[in-house]
Write a protein that holds these residues in place. Structure first.
Motif, PDB file in Angstrom:
ATOM      1  N   VAL A 120     -18.508   2.617 -40.066  1.00  0.00           N
ATOM      2  CA  VAL A 120     -19.172   3.483 -39.087  1.00  0.00           C
ATOM      3  C   VAL A 120     -18.702   4.929 -39.266  1.00  0.00           C
ATOM      4  CG1 VAL A 120     -19.478   3.951 -36.627  1.00  0.00           C
ATOM      5  CG2 VAL A 120     -19.468   1.595 -37.465  1.00  0.00           C
ATOM      6  N   ALA A 121     -17.417   5.113 -39.546  1.00  0.00           N
ATOM      7  CA  ALA A 121     -16.891   6.458 -39.779  1.00  0.00           C
ATOM      8  C   ALA A 121     -17.603   7.121 -40.947  1.00  0.00           C
ATOM      9  CB  ALA A 121     -15.391   6.384 -40.030  1.00  0.00           C
ATOM     10  N   ASP A 122     -17.843   6.367 -42.014  1.00  0.00           N
ATOM     11  CA  ASP A 122     -18.529   6.903 -43.179  1.00  0.00           C
ATOM     12  C   ASP A 122     -19.972   7.275 -42.849  1.00  0.00           C
ATOM     13  OD1 ASP A 122     -18.596   7.425 -46.111  1.00  0.00           O
ATOM     14  OD2 ASP A 122     -20.078   5.811 -46.076  1.00  0.00           O
ATOM     15  N   ILE A 123     -20.645   6.446 -42.041  1.00  0.00           N
ATOM     16  CA  ILE A 123     -22.033   6.706 -41.671  1.00  0.00           C
ATOM     17  C   ILE A 123     -22.156   7.958 -40.807  1.00  0.00           C
ATOM     18  CG2 ILE A 123     -23.979   5.826 -40.302  1.00  0.00           C
ATOM     19  CD1 ILE A 123     -23.152   3.002 -41.172  1.00  0.00           C
ATOM     20  N   LEU A 124     -21.224   8.134 -39.862  1.00  0.00           N
ATOM     21  CA  LEU A 124     -21.313   9.232 -38.897  1.00  0.00           C
ATOM     22  C   LEU A 124     -20.541  10.471 -39.326  1.00  0.00           C
ATOM     23  CD1 LEU A 124     -20.968   7.247 -35.535  1.00  0.00           C
ATOM     24  CD2 LEU A 124     -23.026   7.799 -36.842  1.00  0.00           C
ATOM     25  N   GLY A 125     -19.807  10.397 -40.435  1.00  0.00           N
ATOM     26  CA  GLY A 125     -19.042  11.549 -40.875  1.00  0.00           C
ATOM     27  C   GLY A 125     -17.835  11.823 -40.009  1.00  0.00           C
ATOM     28  N   LEU A 126     -17.203  10.769 -39.500  1.00  0.00           N
ATOM     29  CA  LEU A 126     -16.026  10.895 -38.653  1.00  0.00           C
ATOM     30  C   LEU A 126     -14.829  10.274 -39.364  1.00  0.00           C
ATOM     31  CD1 LEU A 126     -17.663   9.706 -35.300  1.00  0.00           C
ATOM     32  CD2 LEU A 126     -17.277  12.079 -36.010  1.00  0.00           C
ATOM     33  N   SER A 127     -13.661  10.433 -38.789  1.00  0.00           N
ATOM     34  CA  SER A 127     -12.486   9.752 -39.309  1.00  0.00           C
ATOM     35  C   SER A 127     -12.441   8.333 -38.754  1.00  0.00           C
ATOM     36  CB  SER A 127     -11.211  10.494 -38.913  1.00  0.00           C
ATOM     37  OG  SER A 127     -11.005  10.421 -37.510  1.00  0.00           O
ATOM     38  N   ALA A 128     -11.845   7.424 -39.501  1.00  0.00           N
ATOM     39  CA  ALA A 128     -11.731   6.044 -39.030  1.00  0.00           C
ATOM     40  C   ALA A 128     -10.918   5.973 -37.750  1.00  0.00           C
ATOM     41  CB  ALA A 128     -11.093   5.174 -40.121  1.00  0.00           C
ATOM     42  N   GLU A 129      -9.912   6.841 -37.599  1.00  0.00           N
ATOM     43  CA  GLU A 129      -9.089   6.844 -36.386  1.00  0.00           C
ATOM     44  C   GLU A 129      -9.917   7.212 -35.161  1.00  0.00           C
ATOM     45  OE1 GLU A 129      -8.371   8.346 -39.184  1.00  0.00           O
ATOM     46  OE2 GLU A 129      -6.707   7.103 -39.932  1.00  0.00           O
ATOM     47  N   THR A 130     -10.834   8.171 -35.326  1.00  0.00           N
ATOM     48  CA  THR A 130     -11.702   8.567 -34.208  1.00  0.00           C
ATOM     49  C   THR A 130     -12.603   7.419 -33.784  1.00  0.00           C
ATOM     50  OG1 THR A 130     -11.701  10.871 -34.924  1.00  0.00           O
ATOM     51  CG2 THR A 130     -13.496  10.186 -33.484  1.00  0.00           C
ATOM     52  N   VAL A 131     -13.182   6.736 -34.763  1.00  0.00           N
ATOM     53  CA  VAL A 131     -14.066   5.605 -34.445  1.00  0.00           C
ATOM     54  C   VAL A 131     -13.285   4.495 -33.748  1.00  0.00           C
ATOM     55  CG1 VAL A 131     -15.513   3.794 -35.439  1.00  0.00           C
ATOM     56  CG2 VAL A 131     -15.671   6.131 -36.304  1.00  0.00           C
ATOM     57  N   GLU A 132     -12.097   4.172 -34.245  1.00  0.00           N
ATOM     58  CA  GLU A 132     -11.292   3.113 -33.642  1.00  0.00           C
ATOM     59  C   GLU A 132     -10.915   3.467 -32.209  1.00  0.00           C
ATOM     60  OE1 GLU A 132      -8.039   2.737 -36.312  1.00  0.00           O
ATOM     61  OE2 GLU A 132      -9.161   1.564 -37.816  1.00  0.00           O
ATOM     62  N   ALA A 133     -10.564   4.724 -31.974  1.00  0.00           N
ATOM     63  CA  ALA A 133     -10.178   5.133 -30.619  1.00  0.00           C
ATOM     64  C   ALA A 133     -11.368   5.049 -29.662  1.00  0.00           C
ATOM     65  CB  ALA A 133      -9.627   6.560 -30.654  1.00  0.00           C
ATOM     66  N   GLU A 134     -12.542   5.525 -30.104  1.00  0.00           N
ATOM     67  CA  GLU A 134     -13.712   5.486 -29.224  1.00  0.00           C
ATOM     68  C   GLU A 134     -14.190   4.052 -29.006  1.00  0.00           C
ATOM     69  OE1 GLU A 134     -16.594   8.240 -28.900  1.00  0.00           O
ATOM     70  OE2 GLU A 134     -15.618   9.882 -29.961  1.00  0.00           O
ATOM     71  N   LEU A 135     -14.084   3.209 -30.018  1.00  0.00           N
ATOM     72  CA  LEU A 135     -14.447   1.808 -29.850  1.00  0.00           C
ATOM     73  C   LEU A 135     -13.547   1.136 -28.813  1.00  0.00           C
ATOM     74  CD1 LEU A 135     -15.975  -0.768 -30.696  1.00  0.00           C
ATOM     75  CD2 LEU A 135     -14.319  -1.039 -32.546  1.00  0.00           C
TER      76      LEU A 135
ATOM     77  N   GLY B  74     -14.444   2.385 -25.366  1.00  0.00           N
ATOM     78  CA  GLY B  74     -15.712   1.832 -24.904  1.00  0.00           C
ATOM     79  C   GLY B  74     -15.597   0.386 -24.480  1.00  0.00           C
ATOM     80  N   VAL B  75     -14.917  -0.436 -25.280  1.00  0.00           N
ATOM     81  CA  VAL B  75     -14.741  -1.852 -24.928  1.00  0.00           C
ATOM     82  C   VAL B  75     -13.921  -1.991 -23.653  1.00  0.00           C
ATOM     83  CG1 VAL B  75     -13.730  -4.024 -25.687  1.00  0.00           C
ATOM     84  CG2 VAL B  75     -14.982  -2.609 -27.314  1.00  0.00           C
ATOM     85  N   GLU B  76     -12.900  -1.174 -23.512  1.00  0.00           N
ATOM     86  CA  GLU B  76     -12.073  -1.237 -22.307  1.00  0.00           C
ATOM     87  C   GLU B  76     -12.893  -0.874 -21.071  1.00  0.00           C
ATOM     88  OE1 GLU B  76      -8.739  -1.801 -19.943  1.00  0.00           O
ATOM     89  OE2 GLU B  76      -9.090  -2.332 -22.041  1.00  0.00           O
ATOM     90  N   THR B  77     -13.755   0.121 -21.189  1.00  0.00           N
ATOM     91  CA  THR B  77     -14.592   0.527 -20.058  1.00  0.00           C
ATOM     92  C   THR B  77     -15.580  -0.559 -19.669  1.00  0.00           C
ATOM     93  OG1 THR B  77     -14.433   2.850 -20.715  1.00  0.00           O
ATOM     94  CG2 THR B  77     -16.241   2.269 -19.251  1.00  0.00           C
ATOM     95  N   LEU B  78     -16.145  -1.227 -20.673  1.00  0.00           N
ATOM     96  CA  LEU B  78     -17.219  -2.200 -20.411  1.00  0.00           C
ATOM     97  C   LEU B  78     -16.699  -3.554 -19.953  1.00  0.00           C
ATOM     98  CD1 LEU B  78     -19.528  -1.367 -23.448  1.00  0.00           C
ATOM     99  CD2 LEU B  78     -19.910  -0.757 -21.066  1.00  0.00           C
ATOM    100  N   THR B  79     -15.657  -4.076 -20.602  1.00  0.00           N
ATOM    101  CA  THR B  79     -15.222  -5.445 -20.283  1.00  0.00           C
ATOM    102  C   THR B  79     -13.712  -5.616 -20.293  1.00  0.00           C
ATOM    103  OG1 THR B  79     -15.386  -6.086 -22.604  1.00  0.00           O
ATOM    104  CG2 THR B  79     -17.316  -6.501 -21.219  1.00  0.00           C
ATOM    105  N   LYS B  80     -12.976  -4.557 -20.140  1.00  0.00           N
ATOM    106  CA  LYS B  80     -11.515  -4.659 -20.145  1.00  0.00           C
ATOM    107  C   LYS B  80     -10.987  -5.314 -21.424  1.00  0.00           C
ATOM    108  CE  LYS B  80     -11.446  -2.932 -16.012  1.00  0.00           C
ATOM    109  NZ  LYS B  80     -11.050  -1.510 -15.818  1.00  0.00           N
ATOM    110  N   GLY B  81     -11.641  -4.999 -22.541  1.00  0.00           N
ATOM    111  CA  GLY B  81     -11.142  -5.453 -23.829  1.00  0.00           C
ATOM    112  C   GLY B  81     -11.685  -6.764 -24.336  1.00  0.00           C
ATOM    113  N   ASP B  82     -12.665  -7.375 -23.644  1.00  0.00           N
ATOM    114  CA  ASP B  82     -13.201  -8.676 -24.060  1.00  0.00           C
ATOM    115  C   ASP B  82     -14.327  -8.467 -25.077  1.00  0.00           C
ATOM    116  OD1 ASP B  82     -14.192 -11.202 -24.372  1.00  0.00           O
ATOM    117  OD2 ASP B  82     -14.219 -11.693 -22.245  1.00  0.00           O
ATOM    118  N   HIS B  83     -13.991  -8.437 -26.377  1.00  0.00           N
ATOM    119  CA  HIS B  83     -14.986  -8.198 -27.428  1.00  0.00           C
ATOM    120  C   HIS B  83     -16.065  -9.267 -27.447  1.00  0.00           C
ATOM    121  CE1 HIS B  83     -11.783  -5.555 -28.812  1.00  0.00           C
ATOM    122  NE2 HIS B  83     -12.619  -5.005 -29.675  1.00  0.00           N
TER     123      HIS B  83
END
Length: 511
Positions: A103-118, A121-130
């Motif tokens: 996803v980082a490669d597709i959006l032109g972001l760093s992998a660390e940024t994608v991991e942090a936002e993911l 987002g998961v924590e906001t939606l389901t408290k970490g339940d992937h």
């Protein structure tokens, strides 16, 4: 236009997945279709794709970028309330099973940024339940209402093509005018243009344009059942073509194609939409192929899952996992009606081995997914998610039965399961299990056929008889299919079935 050979089929195959993604991102069917049409225009502009390119992958990435250019949030779901980029990252990673690095490669972001936002987002939606999110996204995307966008997409592409052609022609006319008016060499073109002939460069261009574009290959297309009074006697898998991939990733179609054997006792009726039938002796018999019915899919760890058809006991309905649409579908042969039985399956769903079954009366189809069991009433098309209270005793004990027995099948009532177990040195045995108490109520020896036999339960023929496939323990040959009385153990050979180790039984008698 020859250039767009295969484009319509691509749109019809992938449009549901694209609209489902757009619906997750925007919460609006209208906005989801807008994004999908934009993505399809991007793919169409580069059509046909190179042999190593996936137009579906290209379309999804184009949809991502179209969404980020003009994000919208028309729905009220918790996902839609996330910031647009975080929303996209969550959908790409969990719904499409992409890695943060991808996803980082597709959006032109760093992998660390994608991991942090993911993670946020998961924590906001389901408290970490992937897992919960993956199942929720699959259900929401599967509810997308999708019109056929192929005609609109092709019309747009052709309109844009005509505009480009007019602009190109206008520029060429200007260039020719300048050449004729300003250079001596231009005078040599004037007689040829007046007589309607082309110069040497134009002739080369004409030949190049007339050359057919390479066909990207025939993609699986949704099967349409022929309307017929014939019924399905049985189905067997077709032989797979091509080499298996070294790494069968999750959801990859490793093998598709099932052949239905149809029968009828009425030779007077002609069925022009069926292959020629053989009617000597009765019943009349013909074969019908479903090329898109999946046999085997990769599950992502180097192994795979096998998938069977479900046939109604009257032989009039068939259900299977569609390789073209990546979801379960069902067809009714007498009417030609088609029903969707599940949303489009995610790689996570494939990794857990979904399955389909049909009720004894052929009315209800049940698809087992990680998110639960979906039951569809074929007559009305309505689908419901079954609660624990709706499950039969066998469905509740399914995990235990699979651990205890290599081959088992549930009875029409859902109260009992028939299973084969290793027997003595001679033959396997058939056990009838009360699913609620998990107690064996009958132990029946399988018939001896001249050599020790191994047995595999195929299905219940009716409320009392179980069909068992018997295989020679020494020869490993299929010795036949037998109907075993679950009370007395009396066995009778079931004729008309091929010596294939994967047979699905439908109607045993012709109408």
């Amino acid at each position: 236009m020859r250039r767009y050979i295969g484009f319509r089929e691509f749109v019809q195959r992938d449009q549901r997945s694209l609209v489902g993604t757009g619906l997750l991102l925007t919460g609006s069917h209208e906005q989801a279709i807008r994004l999908t049409l934009q993505a399809l225009r991007v793919v169409g502009a580069a059509w046909p794709p190179a042999a190593w390119e996936s137009p579906g992958e290209h379309a999804h990435i184009a949809l991502y970028h179209a969404f980020l250019r003009r994000p919208s949030a028309a729905g009220a779901t918790a996902l839609v309330k996330l910031p647009p980029r975080r929303r996209l990252i969550v959908v790409a990673c969990l719904h499409h099973d992409r890695s943060p690095a991808e996803v980082a490669d597709i959006l032109g972001l760093s992998a660390e940024t994608v991991e942090a936002e993911l993670a946020e987002g998961v924590e906001t939606l389901t408290k970490g339940d992937h897992k919960r999110l993956v199942n929720r996204f699959a259900m929401q995307a599967g509810e997308a209402s999708v019109p056929d966008l192929s005609a609109r997409s092709l019309t747009t592409l052709r309109r844009r093509g005509r505009r480009r052609a007019l602009l190109t022609a206008f520029v060429l006319v200007l260039m020719v005018g300048l050449i004729i008016g300003l250079t001596p060499q231009g005078q040599a073109w004037l007689p040829a243009l007046a007589s309607g002939e082309n110069g040497p460069q134009a002739s080369a261009m004409s030949r190049e344009t007339a050359a057919p574009s390479p066909d990207p290959g025939a993609a699986p297309t949704p099967w349409q059942a022929p309307r017929t009074s014939y019924v399905i006697h049985h189905a067997v898998p077709e032989k797979c073509a091509g080499a298996r991939p070294a790494t069968p990733w999750a959801g990859r179609d490793l093998c598709s194609g099932w052949t239905l054997t149809l029968i009828s006792n009425d030779p007077a009726k002609e069925h022009a939409n069926l292959p020629k039938a053989t009617c000597e002796p009765l019943p009349c018999q013909t074969a019908l192929s479903i090329p898109e019915a999946v046999q085997e899919l990769g599950d992502g760890d180097g192994s795979s899952w096998q998938f069977d058809l479900a046939l109604s006991r009257d032989g009039r309905r068939v259900a299977y996992l569609s390789a073209a649409e990546r979801r379960y579908v069902a067809h009714d042969l007498p009417s030609g009606t088609k029903r969707y039985l599940s949303p489009v399956l995610t790689p996570a769903e494939v990794g857990h081995g979904p399955s389909v079954s049909v009720s004894p009366d052929g009315r209800h189809f049940t698809v087992a997914l990680t998110s639960g069991r979906l039951r569809t009433d074929f007559t009305t098309g309505s689908a419901t998610t079954l609660s624990a209270a709706d499950l039969t005793p066998v469905e509740k004990a399914a995990d235990w039965l699979s651990e205890e027995y290599p081959f088992w099948a549930d009875s029409p009532s859902g109260k009992y399961a028939a299973a084969t177990v290793p027997g003595d040195s001679k033959n396997d045995a058939l056990h009838i299990v009360d699913a609620a108490s998990r107690r064996v109520v009958k132990r029946l020896p399988l018939p001896s056929l001249g050599e020790p036999v191994d047995g595999g339960v195929v299905d219940w023929l009716n409320a009392r008889e179980v069909v068992v496939m018997l295989t020679g323990r020494t020869s490993q040959d299929v010795l036949g299919f037998y109907r075993i009385d679950a009370v007395t153990g009396r066995a009778h050979r079931l004729p008309g079935l091929p010596a294939d180790k994967r047979v699905v039984i439908g109607a045993t008698t012709a109408p």
